[in-house]
Structures are given as structure tokens and as C-alpha cells.
Scaffold this motif. Structure first.
Motif, short mmCIF file in Angstrom:
data_model
loop_
_atom_site.label_atom_id
_atom_site.label_comp_id
_atom_site.label_asym_id
_atom_site.label_seq_id
_atom_site.Cartn_x
_atom_site.Cartn_y
_atom_site.Cartn_z
N MET A 119 -17.90 7.33 -13.20
CA MET A 119 -17.60 7.50 -14.63
C MET A 119 -18.86 8.04 -15.29
SD MET A 119 -16.63 4.65 -17.57
CE MET A 119 -15.36 3.90 -16.61
N ASP A 120 -18.73 9.17 -15.98
CA ASP A 120 -19.92 9.76 -16.61
C ASP A 120 -20.29 9.02 -17.89
OD1 ASP A 120 -18.36 10.75 -18.76
OD2 ASP A 120 -18.22 12.76 -17.88
N VAL A 146 -28.04 2.59 -18.04
CA VAL A 146 -27.13 2.99 -16.97
C VAL A 146 -27.52 4.38 -16.47
CG1 VAL A 146 -24.71 3.24 -16.29
CG2 VAL A 146 -25.31 1.73 -18.20
N ASP A 147 -27.92 4.44 -15.20
CA ASP A 147 -28.35 5.71 -14.60
C ASP A 147 -28.24 5.58 -13.09
OD1 ASP A 147 -29.70 8.06 -13.80
OD2 ASP A 147 -31.07 7.94 -15.50
N ALA A 173 -21.08 -0.50 -14.85
CA ALA A 173 -21.66 -0.83 -16.16
C ALA A 173 -20.59 -1.39 -17.09
CB ALA A 173 -22.31 0.40 -16.77
N PHE A 174 -19.40 -0.80 -17.08
CA PHE A 174 -18.34 -1.29 -17.96
C PHE A 174 -17.92 -2.70 -17.56
CE2 PHE A 174 -14.05 -1.45 -19.83
CZ PHE A 174 -14.41 -1.19 -21.15
N ASP A 228 -26.77 7.62 -18.82
CA ASP A 228 -27.01 8.98 -18.35
C ASP A 228 -25.70 9.75 -18.44
OD1 ASP A 228 -28.33 11.16 -17.19
OD2 ASP A 228 -27.88 10.49 -15.15
N LEU A 229 -25.80 11.03 -18.71
CA LEU A 229 -24.60 11.87 -18.82
C LEU A 229 -23.90 12.02 -17.47
CD1 LEU A 229 -22.70 13.91 -20.16
CD2 LEU A 229 -24.44 15.65 -19.80
#
Length: 160
Positions: free
Chosen positions: A97-98, A38-39, A70-71, A91-92
Motif C-alpha cells: 500500500m503506497d 512508515v518507509d 502500518a494501518f 513514504d510515497l
């Protein structure tokens, strides 16, 4: 539509994610993994998919561009009675959503297993407040971009 990235078959789907499947002979590891990456940066995603293929780490990589989408994909795994990917890398810094929040939501799911799915946070730079937040949230698997094969192996094992 289908495209090729290196020897990966890329299937563009109408949903907010992409699926990359590699030929069986492209994997050099004993048992290649399924990875969810996820990025929000498409270049970093492409480079990471190429990295996973080059080192034979994955036989399939699913990508998403933010934590919310992604969720939703993670929940689809459950709804379709599929196992979660063996490695989830986020990714941070992402929109919506981080990576911290995404990984904590995955970890809180009743069907998540720490033994079966490794959660990894990636970032280009870890500020002091990010390090503190990672410690507070007990996110222990943090890697810097670009991915380093030896650091990744410390988390997933050299022959996962």
C-alpha cells in the motif's frame, strides 16, 4: 531484544513495527512529539529516527515498513484506546500500500483528528502525476527526502 541507535532504546517486537524511545533529556523542543514513520527503506527509516532524535523532535518513534502493516498498527491504537501519534509520516512508494492510500485511509477513520495528528507524505522525487494525485486527494503536507528541519517545522511548528 533491545539495541541502541544513538541514545535511542530500540525494542524489536514480533509485530511488523519497531518502537524507538528517547530519554527525556535528549529532546530539545518544548514538547517532543510521538511520531509514526512508515518507509520500506530501512536506511531511510534509521536516518529519520536519528534525525528526530538529533533535533529533539520526538520522544517516541514507531516505524513500519509498508502501508498495510502500518494501518494495522493505527487500528491497534484505537483498539487499545490510545491517542494516535501527533505526526504520521509515510513514504510515497512502498510495497502493499503506497503512502497516498495509507494516509487517506488514516484520514478517513472516525477517530482521526486533523487538529491532533499531522499527516505528511515524503518522497525522494515528485513526478507530475504524483503532484496531481496529491492535489486531487487533498494531501497538502508533502516533503522531499532527506528531511529538512525547516520544512518539517513549517508543518509541525517549531515548538510543537
Amino acid at each position: 531484544m533491545e539495541y541502541n541507535i544513538l541514545s535511542a532504546s530500540v525494542k524489536i517486537v514480533e509485530e511488523p513495527h519497531e518502537i524507538y524511545s528517547f530519554p527525556a533529556n535528549s529532546a530539545s523542543m518544548g514538547n517532543p512529539l510521538s511520531i509514526f514513520y512508515v518507509d520500506d527503506n530501512p536506511i531511510d527509516s534509521w536516518l529519520s529516527v536519528a534525525f528526530f532524535e538529533h533535533y529533539g523532535i520526538a520522544n517516541e518513534v514507531v516505524t513500519a515498513t509498508n502501508g498495510v502493516d502500518a494501518f494495522k498498527v493505527i487500528l491497534e491504537y484505537y483498539e487499545k484506546n490510545l491517542c494516535l501519534p501527533q505526526v504520521v509520516i509515510a513514504d510515497l512508494i512502498m510495497p502493499k500500500m503506497d503512502g497516498f492510500d495509507f494516509l487517506k485511509k488514516v484520514e478517513a477513520l472516525p477517530f482521526y483528528s486533523k487538529e491532533l495528528t499531522k499527516l505528511i507524505l515524503i518522497t525522494e522525487d515528485m513526478a507530475d502525476e504524483d503532484i496531481e494525485r496529491a492535489e486531487r486527494l487533498q494531501i497538502n503536507n508533502v516533503l522531499l527526502k532527506p528531511l529538512d528541519i525547516n520544512e518539517l517545522y513549517k508543518i509541525i511548528g517549531p515548538k510543537a
